[in-house]
Design a protein around this motif. Structure first.
Motif, mmCIF file in Angstrom:
data_model
loop_
_atom_site.group_PDB
_atom_site.id
_atom_site.type_symbol
_atom_site.label_atom_id
_atom_site.label_comp_id
_atom_site.label_asym_id
_atom_site.label_seq_id
_atom_site.Cartn_x
_atom_site.Cartn_y
_atom_site.Cartn_z
ATOM 1 N N GLY A 110 -66.676 -32.057 -17.572
ATOM 2 C CA GLY A 110 -65.630 -32.471 -18.497
ATOM 3 C C GLY A 110 -64.297 -31.854 -18.149
ATOM 4 N N VAL A 111 -63.244 -32.515 -18.565
ATOM 5 C CA VAL A 111 -61.882 -32.007 -18.415
ATOM 6 C C VAL A 111 -61.245 -32.054 -19.801
ATOM 7 C CG1 VAL A 111 -59.584 -32.488 -17.492
ATOM 8 C CG2 VAL A 111 -61.580 -32.623 -15.996
ATOM 9 N N TYR A 112 -60.725 -30.902 -20.254
ATOM 10 C CA TYR A 112 -60.179 -30.784 -21.604
ATOM 11 C C TYR A 112 -58.811 -30.105 -21.511
ATOM 12 C CZ TYR A 112 -65.246 -31.092 -22.027
ATOM 13 O OH TYR A 112 -66.556 -31.464 -21.866
ATOM 14 N N ILE A 113 -57.764 -30.891 -21.587
ATOM 15 C CA ILE A 113 -56.404 -30.379 -21.508
ATOM 16 C C ILE A 113 -55.873 -30.296 -22.935
ATOM 17 C CG2 ILE A 113 -54.111 -30.697 -20.528
ATOM 18 C CD1 ILE A 113 -55.409 -32.366 -18.328
ATOM 19 N N PRO A 114 -55.722 -29.089 -23.463
ATOM 20 C CA PRO A 114 -55.389 -28.945 -24.890
ATOM 21 C C PRO A 114 -54.174 -29.769 -25.295
ATOM 22 C CG PRO A 114 -55.922 -26.813 -23.941
ATOM 23 C CD PRO A 114 -55.849 -27.778 -22.796
ATOM 24 N N GLY A 115 -54.333 -30.483 -26.395
ATOM 25 C CA GLY A 115 -53.247 -31.273 -26.946
ATOM 26 C C GLY A 115 -52.925 -32.538 -26.188
ATOM 27 N N ARG A 128 -56.458 -37.026 -28.850
ATOM 28 C CA ARG A 128 -56.330 -35.627 -28.443
ATOM 29 C C ARG A 128 -57.442 -34.741 -28.990
ATOM 30 N NH1 ARG A 128 -49.782 -34.879 -29.474
ATOM 31 N NH2 ARG A 128 -49.099 -36.377 -27.867
ATOM 32 N N ASN A 129 -58.121 -35.181 -30.021
ATOM 33 C CA ASN A 129 -59.211 -34.366 -30.568
ATOM 34 C C ASN A 129 -60.292 -34.097 -29.535
ATOM 35 O OD1 ASN A 129 -57.937 -34.322 -33.059
ATOM 36 N ND2 ASN A 129 -59.135 -36.026 -33.897
ATOM 37 N N ALA A 130 -60.458 -35.000 -28.579
ATOM 38 C CA ALA A 130 -61.492 -34.826 -27.558
ATOM 39 C C ALA A 130 -61.177 -33.682 -26.603
ATOM 40 C CB ALA A 130 -61.679 -36.124 -26.779
ATOM 41 N N SER A 131 -59.962 -33.138 -26.670
ATOM 42 C CA SER A 131 -59.649 -31.998 -25.801
ATOM 43 C C SER A 131 -60.312 -30.715 -26.289
ATOM 44 C CB SER A 131 -58.129 -31.801 -25.711
ATOM 45 O OG SER A 131 -57.589 -31.430 -26.973
ATOM 46 N N ASP A 132 -60.937 -30.745 -27.472
ATOM 47 C CA ASP A 132 -61.775 -29.650 -27.959
ATOM 48 C C ASP A 132 -63.213 -29.999 -27.584
ATOM 49 O OD1 ASP A 132 -63.343 -27.861 -29.338
ATOM 50 O OD2 ASP A 132 -62.437 -28.237 -31.304
ATOM 51 N N PRO A 133 -63.834 -29.273 -26.629
ATOM 52 C CA PRO A 133 -65.156 -29.687 -26.124
ATOM 53 C C PRO A 133 -66.230 -29.791 -27.201
ATOM 54 C CG PRO A 133 -64.183 -28.038 -24.684
ATOM 55 C CD PRO A 133 -63.302 -28.115 -25.888
ATOM 56 N N HIS A 134 -66.178 -28.946 -28.222
ATOM 57 C CA HIS A 134 -67.151 -28.995 -29.316
ATOM 58 C C HIS A 134 -66.454 -29.382 -30.614
ATOM 59 C CE1 HIS A 134 -70.764 -26.501 -27.610
ATOM 60 N NE2 HIS A 134 -70.619 -27.678 -27.046
ATOM 61 N N TYR A 135 -65.705 -30.438 -30.537
ATOM 62 C CA TYR A 135 -64.937 -30.889 -31.697
ATOM 63 C C TYR A 135 -65.845 -31.327 -32.828
ATOM 64 C CZ TYR A 135 -62.026 -33.907 -34.609
ATOM 65 O OH TYR A 135 -61.393 -34.503 -35.671
#
Length: 532
Positions: free
Chosen positions: A492-497, A349-356
């Protein structure tokens, strides 16, 4: 320098005898009144003040020694780091570019990432044997380039290109003009007809010694105002590094007050965006070759990193995100990418933050986990490569992961197909159009709301360059994509959590259209079986 009297290089006037101390940063030109009977600015040293016989020569030698020590990494005993910054007489960086970044900065750091870890330093022998970056002649001060530039200005329908800088406020002008350290305002005017003219401060002769045409000199603010009016007399329209409404921040470099001063002369200002693309952001043959080499290293490194993580997990000692990032940085440097080197590793799930960026050691890369690795770097003086790859550690990715990955890959490939079709048809393409293609494809899958950034960024000698971005979200970049420039394509697709997926490749826009790097891009989601 404030000069020693007489006539300087291409100058029409010089200030009274004296020597500006290297650490005098000036401020507003003419504000101190130096040269008009006022007391010198505090920190200015008149020639001979406090220096014994031969002192100026000794100071010059000291400056050269300090610059040499910066290159070797071994400062002379007893000299602090400020000593180097206070020397103005040392050599400028190769190619006349701006001074190196302050220690601790990250040329490759992504906006919004926060503090970046540097990883382990490369071995000293690698640094000492690193190839020298190519010596670049600034294109705008090369008389051989003038005819082509003036033809382009005529096609744009402008009277000239006016470049402004003050203490590197406009890094585009600083690079294009091949400047070292400057501390006073300057205008360099390139007319569509006739020779260019420089308007500079009286103490900046050394910084502009490479200027091959007429240089006009001012001392005080009133001289500057009158000089600018004379320079632009009868000039209707000039291009400058500005962007109406600040729509394209990478080009919006000239302060509002400086623009106002130009407009007060009766001259209208338009954006120099396409000129910046052609003269600042073009790659050239050496740049393209360096990018191709870098793209191969980046691709091979990311595959090695996935297998390194899988082996560790299979042996029951899973590696953390931060540790794998250190491993990647070290591998990139070992392979010759020693500038703008960094990466991001995000699992689950960390990858859902685009600039993690991980906090502390970050999460462990364990079995049956989705992993995103974004990594980048450049050879010394080269064009960076920037790629993002996705892998599943294990053998059984879930259906949701595959669905999102396929949608992102489809948006990427749709954008690339659009670029190829435009090249075949001979039609121009603008940055926002490419972004719109990818965004519409994700909309068909109901995922566009989770595509929270532009499709791609310009790549020149900076990772995030100053040419056209593929952007119809954060800005509407209407600049044309020109031959010999490059950019990323990274939907990119980033669905939080829940999940984050990005697929990133680079594109060089050549005479025949898009050249995609690396030569073998990711097609399917990588599945890396654990070994142990």
């Amino acid at each position: 320098m404030e000069g020693t009297g007489g006539s300087g290089p291409q100058g029409t006037a010089l200030p009274p005898p004296g020597c500006a101390a290297p650490h005098d940063d000036g401020g507003q030109a003419g504000a101190s009144g130096v040269g008009r009977g006022a007391a010198p600015h505090r920190g200015v040293v008149r020639s001979g003040d406090g220096l014994p016989e031969g002192g100026k020569e000794a100071l010059s030698r000291l400056c050269r020694d300090l610059h040499t020590s910066r290159e070797s990494g071994n400062p002379p005993a007893g000299l602090g780091p400020l000593g180097l910054e206070r020397c103005a007489g040392g050599p400028r960086p190769r190619g006349g570019g701006p001074p190196p970044p302050h220690p601790g900065t990250h040329p490759g750091a992504r906006h919004g990432d926060g503090p970046q870890e540097t990883g382990r330093s490369p071995p000293r022998e690698l640094e000492m044997n690193a190839p020298e970056p190519p010596a670049l002649t600034p294109r705008l001060t090369n008389p051989a380039e003038l005819i082509a530039l003036q033809s382009e200005l005529a096609q744009m329908g402008v009277d000239g290109w006016l470049l402004y800088d003050f203490r590197d406020q406009n890094p585009l002008a600083h690079h294009l003009l091949g400047l070292g350290k400057t501390t006073r305002r300057a205008f360099a005017y390139f007319p569509a007809q006739g020779d260019p003219i420089l308007l500079r401060h009286a103490i900046e002769a050394s910084a502009w010694r490479h200027w091959p045409w007429e240089a006009r000199v001012y001392r005080g603010w009133d001289d500057l105002t009158a000089g600018l009016e004379t320079l632009l007399h009868g000039v209707g329209v000039v291009a400058m590094e500005s962007s109406p409404g600040g729509d394209v921040p990478t080009v919006d470099r000239v302060p509002a007050g400086a623009l106002e001063g130009v407009q007060k002369t009766g001259t209208r200002v338009v954006s120099s965006g396409d000129l910046v693309t052609r003269y600042h952001s073009s790659w050239g043959p050496e740049g393209r070759a360096s990018h191709l080499r870098a793209s191969k290293v980046v691709r091979e490194t990311v595959h090695a990193a996935f297998h390194h993580a899988a082996l560790a997990a299979g042996e029951g000692r899973p590696v953390g995100e931060a540790a794998l990032m250190d491993w990647i940085r070290g591998r990139l440097r070992e392979r010759g990418l020693r500038e703008q080197v960094d990466c991001s590793v995000a699992t689950g799930r960390n990858a859902s933050d685009p600039h993690y960026h991980p906090e502390g050691p970050g999460a462990l890369l364990a079995e049956e986990t989705l992993v995103l690795i974004d990594l980048w770097g450049a050879e010394p003086g080269g064009i960076p490569a920037d790629q993002t790859w996705m892998a599943w550690l294990g053998e059984s990715p879930d259906d949701r992961t595959l669905q999102v990955y396929d949608a992102v890959r489809g948006a990427r490939d749709g954008a690339l197909d659009f670029l190829r079709e435009r090249a075949r048809s001979g039609k121009e393409v603008r940055g926002f159009e490419v972004d719109r293609v990818a965004r519409d494809l994700l909309a068909r899958e109901g995922l566009d709301r989770w595509f929270a950034h532009r499709l791609g960024h310009s790549i020149d000698r900076e990772l995030h360059g100053s040419g056209p971005n593929l952007d119809d979200l954060e800005t509407r970049d209407v600049r044309k994509i020109l031959v010999d420039t490059g950019f990323s394509v990274e939907p990119g697709v980033y669905i939080p959590g829940e999940i984050g997926v990005r697929s990133e490749v680079n594109v060089y826009w050549g005479p025949d259209g898009p050249e995609v790097t690396p030569d073998r891009i990711q097609e399917e989601l990588l599945r890396i079986p654990l070994r142990g």
